[in-house]
Design a protein around this motif. Structure first.
Motif, short mmCIF file in Angstrom:
data_model
loop_
_atom_site.label_atom_id
_atom_site.label_comp_id
_atom_site.label_asym_id
_atom_site.label_seq_id
_atom_site.Cartn_x
_atom_site.Cartn_y
_atom_site.Cartn_z
N ASP A 59 -5.41 -28.89 23.94
CA ASP A 59 -5.35 -28.15 24.99
C ASP A 59 -4.44 -26.96 24.88
OD1 ASP A 59 -3.16 -29.44 24.56
OD2 ASP A 59 -3.02 -30.52 26.90
N ASN A 60 -3.91 -26.59 23.88
CA ASN A 60 -3.17 -25.39 23.53
C ASN A 60 -3.99 -24.13 23.80
OD1 ASN A 60 -2.46 -23.01 21.45
ND2 ASN A 60 -0.83 -24.49 21.14
N TRP A 61 -3.23 -23.00 24.20
CA TRP A 61 -3.83 -21.75 24.45
C TRP A 61 -4.97 -21.28 23.28
CZ3 TRP A 61 -3.02 -16.99 22.21
CH2 TRP A 61 -1.83 -16.67 21.27
N GLY A 64 -8.02 -22.89 23.03
CA GLY A 64 -9.00 -22.42 24.17
C GLY A 64 -9.78 -21.17 23.73
#
Length: 182
Positions: A59-61, A64
């Motif tokens: 769920d880290n940028w 993404g």
């Protein structure tokens, strides 16, 4: 009509902006790097794999960005039945002499899921050697993508990272899973 097994390599059509790449590298360098291991049993074998790595949560940028690249490649090219990342995102740093010998990525996971797609996102160009080699029968393809370019391919394709001969190679790798093949 193109056969299922003919869809073997997707290169992202655009590169990430330099500012994004700089921020990704800063984040990787701020993490604790450990010797890279082979297999889920965390086997350290530098004759097979020599590099440093760290893991980032899915769920880290950065994850993404990887997710969007992989989903776009899948929707437009592979058309696999995918679910999500099977693990965190791995950042790997190779320095002079580091390499990763021939391997494949289709590890089975809990709940009937298995790796279907692999991605390697290169973050820099200031190194020599370190090319990604894919075994695309009947030939081998040696690739050195530009900074910010991702290579996405089926997880069952044998591949390796050739030894870095100068500088430092920084990449982010990710895998997407899905239900067993039908």
């Amino acid at each position: 009509m193109e056969a299922f097994t003919d869809r073997t390599l997707y290169k992202t059509p655009s590169k990430l902006p330099p500012r994004f790449i700089e921020e990704i590298i800063k984040e990787i360098e701020s993490c604790d790097q450990k010797d890279s291991v082979v297999s889920r049993q965390d086997v350290l074998n530098k004759s097979i794999r020599s590099s440093k790595q760290t893991w980032m949560n899915w769920d880290n940028w950065i994850a993404g960005i990887c997710y969007n690249m992989m989903i776009s490649a899948n929707n437009g090219f592979f058309h696999y039945d995918l679910n999500h990342f099977d693990s965190g995102i791995q950042a790997t740093i190779y320095t002079e002499g580091d390499h990763y010998d021939w391997h494949t990525d289709p590890l089975p996971f809990e709940g009937g899921k298995e790796r279907k797609l692999s991605m390697s996102l290169l973050l820099n160009e200031e190194y020599e050697g370190g090319e990604l080699e894919l075994e695309l029968k009947p030939w081998h393809t040696i690739l050195k993508p530009s900074a910010g370019e991702a290579l996405i391919f089926p997880a069952w394709i044998p591949h390796r990272v050739l030894p870095v001969t100068k500088g430092r190679r920084i990449s982010v790798v990710a895998w997407m899973n899905g239900p067993h093949w039908k």
